[in-house]
Design a protein around this motif. Structure first.
Motif, PDB file in Angstrom:
ATOM      1  N   ILE A 203      15.265  -5.419  13.801  1.00  0.00           N
ATOM      2  CA  ILE A 203      14.479  -4.191  13.583  1.00  0.00           C
ATOM      3  C   ILE A 203      13.064  -4.553  13.160  1.00  0.00           C
ATOM      4  CG2 ILE A 203      14.261  -2.075  12.219  1.00  0.00           C
ATOM      5  CD1 ILE A 203      17.381  -2.157  11.953  1.00  0.00           C
ATOM      6  N   LEU A 204      12.950  -5.532  12.258  1.00  0.00           N
ATOM      7  CA  LEU A 204      11.635  -5.948  11.771  1.00  0.00           C
ATOM      8  C   LEU A 204      10.755  -6.492  12.894  1.00  0.00           C
ATOM      9  CD1 LEU A 204       9.733  -6.322   9.359  1.00  0.00           C
ATOM     10  CD2 LEU A 204      10.844  -8.525   8.926  1.00  0.00           C
TER      11      LEU A 204
ATOM     12  N   LYS B 270       7.789  -0.894   6.934  1.00  0.00           N
ATOM     13  CA  LYS B 270       7.622  -2.320   6.677  1.00  0.00           C
ATOM     14  C   LYS B 270       7.924  -2.661   5.221  1.00  0.00           C
ATOM     15  CE  LYS B 270       4.227  -5.961   7.578  1.00  0.00           C
ATOM     16  NZ  LYS B 270       2.842  -6.199   8.019  1.00  0.00           N
ATOM     17  N   PHE B 271       7.576  -1.763   4.293  1.00  0.00           N
ATOM     18  CA  PHE B 271       7.789  -2.050   2.873  1.00  0.00           C
ATOM     19  C   PHE B 271       9.270  -2.088   2.510  1.00  0.00           C
ATOM     20  CE2 PHE B 271       7.479   2.606   2.751  1.00  0.00           C
ATOM     21  CZ  PHE B 271       8.465   2.960   1.840  1.00  0.00           C
ATOM     22  N   VAL B 272      10.122  -1.539   3.354  1.00  0.00           N
ATOM     23  CA  VAL B 272      11.573  -1.651   3.177  1.00  0.00           C
ATOM     24  C   VAL B 272      12.082  -2.906   3.882  1.00  0.00           C
ATOM     25  CG1 VAL B 272      13.824  -0.593   3.661  1.00  0.00           C
ATOM     26  CG2 VAL B 272      11.881   0.862   3.020  1.00  0.00           C
ATOM     27  N   LEU B 273      11.662  -3.083   5.120  1.00  0.00           N
ATOM     28  CA  LEU B 273      12.209  -4.149   5.959  1.00  0.00           C
ATOM     29  C   LEU B 273      11.809  -5.558   5.522  1.00  0.00           C
ATOM     30  CD1 LEU B 273      11.887  -2.358   9.377  1.00  0.00           C
ATOM     31  CD2 LEU B 273      14.028  -3.043   8.266  1.00  0.00           C
ATOM     32  N   GLU B 274      10.588  -5.754   5.048  1.00  0.00           N
ATOM     33  CA  GLU B 274      10.157  -7.097   4.625  1.00  0.00           C
ATOM     34  C   GLU B 274      11.044  -7.643   3.496  1.00  0.00           C
ATOM     35  OE1 GLU B 274       8.008  -9.391   5.686  1.00  0.00           O
ATOM     36  OE2 GLU B 274       6.959  -8.266   7.232  1.00  0.00           O
ATOM     37  N   PRO B 275      11.178  -6.929   2.374  1.00  0.00           N
ATOM     38  CA  PRO B 275      12.039  -7.478   1.317  1.00  0.00           C
ATOM     39  C   PRO B 275      13.522  -7.500   1.718  1.00  0.00           C
ATOM     40  CG  PRO B 275      11.080  -5.384   0.619  1.00  0.00           C
ATOM     41  CD  PRO B 275      10.455  -5.739   1.927  1.00  0.00           C
TER      42      PRO B 275
ATOM     43  N   ASP C  59       4.930  -0.408  12.237  1.00  0.00           N
ATOM     44  CA  ASP C  59       4.264  -0.055  10.988  1.00  0.00           C
ATOM     45  C   ASP C  59       3.275  -1.156  10.607  1.00  0.00           C
ATOM     46  OD1 ASP C  59       3.524   0.779   8.462  1.00  0.00           O
ATOM     47  OD2 ASP C  59       5.532   0.660   7.598  1.00  0.00           O
ATOM     48  N   SER C  60       2.010  -0.807  10.447  1.00  0.00           N
ATOM     49  CA  SER C  60       0.978  -1.797  10.120  1.00  0.00           C
ATOM     50  C   SER C  60       0.577  -1.758   8.639  1.00  0.00           C
ATOM     51  CB  SER C  60      -0.254  -1.578  10.997  1.00  0.00           C
ATOM     52  OG  SER C  60      -0.766  -0.282  10.774  1.00  0.00           O
ATOM     53  N   LEU C  61       1.376  -1.123   7.812  1.00  0.00           N
ATOM     54  CA  LEU C  61       1.105  -1.050   6.379  1.00  0.00           C
ATOM     55  C   LEU C  61       0.995  -2.462   5.788  1.00  0.00           C
ATOM     56  CD1 LEU C  61       1.112   1.232   4.110  1.00  0.00           C
ATOM     57  CD2 LEU C  61       3.434   0.452   3.651  1.00  0.00           C
ATOM     58  N   THR C  62       0.094  -2.631   4.822  1.00  0.00           N
ATOM     59  CA  THR C  62      -0.072  -3.916   4.155  1.00  0.00           C
ATOM     60  C   THR C  62       1.080  -4.134   3.179  1.00  0.00           C
ATOM     61  OG1 THR C  62      -2.458  -3.760   4.328  1.00  0.00           O
ATOM     62  CG2 THR C  62      -1.580  -5.306   2.707  1.00  0.00           C
ATOM     63  N   VAL C  63       1.853  -5.208   3.418  1.00  0.00           N
ATOM     64  CA  VAL C  63       2.980  -5.584   2.563  1.00  0.00           C
ATOM     65  C   VAL C  63       2.850  -7.086   2.329  1.00  0.00           C
ATOM     66  CG1 VAL C  63       5.493  -5.728   2.382  1.00  0.00           C
ATOM     67  CG2 VAL C  63       4.455  -3.780   3.556  1.00  0.00           C
TER      68      VAL C  63
ATOM     69  N   ALA D 278       0.858  -1.186   0.000  1.00  0.00           N
ATOM     70  CA  ALA D 278       0.000   0.000   0.000  1.00  0.00           C
ATOM     71  C   ALA D 278       0.895   1.238   0.000  1.00  0.00           C
ATOM     72  CB  ALA D 278      -0.897  -0.012   1.230  1.00  0.00           C
ATOM     73  N   ALA D 279       0.424   2.315  -0.610  1.00  0.00           N
ATOM     74  CA  ALA D 279       1.208   3.556  -0.649  1.00  0.00           C
ATOM     75  C   ALA D 279       1.446   4.064   0.772  1.00  0.00           C
ATOM     76  CB  ALA D 279       0.495   4.605  -1.484  1.00  0.00           C
ATOM     77  N   TRP D 280       2.624   4.627   0.997  1.00  0.00           N
ATOM     78  CA  TRP D 280       3.039   5.123   2.309  1.00  0.00           C
ATOM     79  C   TRP D 280       3.228   6.621   2.207  1.00  0.00           C
ATOM     80  CZ3 TRP D 280       6.781   7.857   4.769  1.00  0.00           C
ATOM     81  CH2 TRP D 280       6.969   7.624   6.135  1.00  0.00           C
ATOM     82  N   GLY D 281       2.842   7.362   3.244  1.00  0.00           N
ATOM     83  CA  GLY D 281       3.041   8.812   3.240  1.00  0.00           C
ATOM     84  C   GLY D 281       1.910   9.540   2.563  1.00  0.00           C
ATOM     85  N   LYS D 282       1.788   9.378   1.258  1.00  0.00           N
ATOM     86  CA  LYS D 282       0.694   9.961   0.478  1.00  0.00           C
ATOM     87  C   LYS D 282      -0.132   8.774  -0.019  1.00  0.00           C
ATOM     88  CE  LYS D 282      -0.124  13.225  -3.276  1.00  0.00           C
ATOM     89  NZ  LYS D 282      -1.276  12.528  -3.819  1.00  0.00           N
ATOM     90  N   ILE D 283      -1.236   8.496   0.663  1.00  0.00           N
ATOM     91  CA  ILE D 283      -1.928   7.226   0.461  1.00  0.00           C
ATOM     92  C   ILE D 283      -2.971   7.215  -0.663  1.00  0.00           C
ATOM     93  CG2 ILE D 283      -1.522   6.457   2.826  1.00  0.00           C
ATOM     94  CD1 ILE D 283      -4.392   7.309   3.482  1.00  0.00           C
ATOM     95  N   ASP D 284      -3.280   8.361  -1.252  1.00  0.00           N
ATOM     96  CA  ASP D 284      -4.294   8.410  -2.310  1.00  0.00           C
ATOM     97  C   ASP D 284      -3.652   8.167  -3.682  1.00  0.00           C
ATOM     98  OD1 ASP D 284      -2.931  10.834  -2.266  1.00  0.00           O
ATOM     99  OD2 ASP D 284      -4.662  11.973  -2.982  1.00  0.00           O
ATOM    100  N   GLN D 285      -3.012   7.003  -3.828  1.00  0.00           N
ATOM    101  CA  GLN D 285      -2.347   6.646  -5.074  1.00  0.00           C
ATOM    102  C   GLN D 285      -2.293   5.123  -5.176  1.00  0.00           C
ATOM    103  OE1 GLN D 285       1.922   7.579  -5.156  1.00  0.00           O
ATOM    104  NE2 GLN D 285       1.809   8.010  -2.968  1.00  0.00           N
TER     105      GLN D 285
END
Length: 164
Positions: free
Chosen positions: A151-152, A126-131, A157-161, A47-54
């Motif tokens: 760290i992970l 999370k989108f950095v740490l998972e991969p 961060d609960s963002l969907t990844v 999911a988009a992070w920071g600016k979520i309407d994209q």
């Protein structure tokens, strides 16, 4: 052993157009112009992070061996982004391709708006740490003195990844 050879970790992302093709093209260019890619994570839908309407992003982490300095690496990845059509309109906005330097060996670089390594927000995303965890779980953050996997495990961060 080549003392000039550095290991760096990068995060690639795309949320516009043919996202997978942009990631593939960036990988090819990095291999040709920056250094040997020795590790590639799976692709993650994020999911988009920071600016979520994209639109959502495709992200992957890579490990490279390079003879470039940190600033040469930055210049090269910016050139690759531009060659693939990246135009910087707004912070955290939609983009064809994004290439971030996460780590450059165990070096710490703080040149304000120009370059900060380790990436200043990576430990919160999370989108950095998972991969990154997939290819460099035991790599130690030179400032936090914790491995990527450590760290992970403490990330809030609960963002969907999701791995694709």
């Amino acid at each position: 052993m080549d003392l000039d050879l550095k290991v760096a970790y990068l995060l690639l992302g795309s949320n516009l157009g043919e996202r997978e093709r942009y990631l593939e093209d960036a990988l090819k260019s990095i291999n040709q112009k920056v250094g040997r890619v020795f590790a590639i994570s799976a692709i993650y839908e994020t999911a988009a992070w920071g600016k979520i309407d994209q639109p959502s992003f495709l992200n992957l982490a890579i490990g490279i061996e390079t003879h470039l300095t940190a600033f040469e690496l930055l210049d090269n990845v910016l050139d690759i982004e531009a060659s693939l059509g990246r135009i910087r309109h707004e912070k955290w906005g939609a983009r064809l391709i994004d290439i971030d330097i996460i780590f450059y060996g165990d070096e710490i670089v703080n040149e304000g708006d120009k370059l900060i390594i380790p990436h200043p927000e990576m430990h919160r995303r999370k989108f950095v740490l998972e991969p990154l965890n997939e290819i460099a779980a035991e790599f130690k953050h030179p400032v936090l003195k914790k491995s990527v996997s450590e760290i992970l495990t403490t990330l809030t961060d609960s963002l969907t990844v999701e791995k694709r």
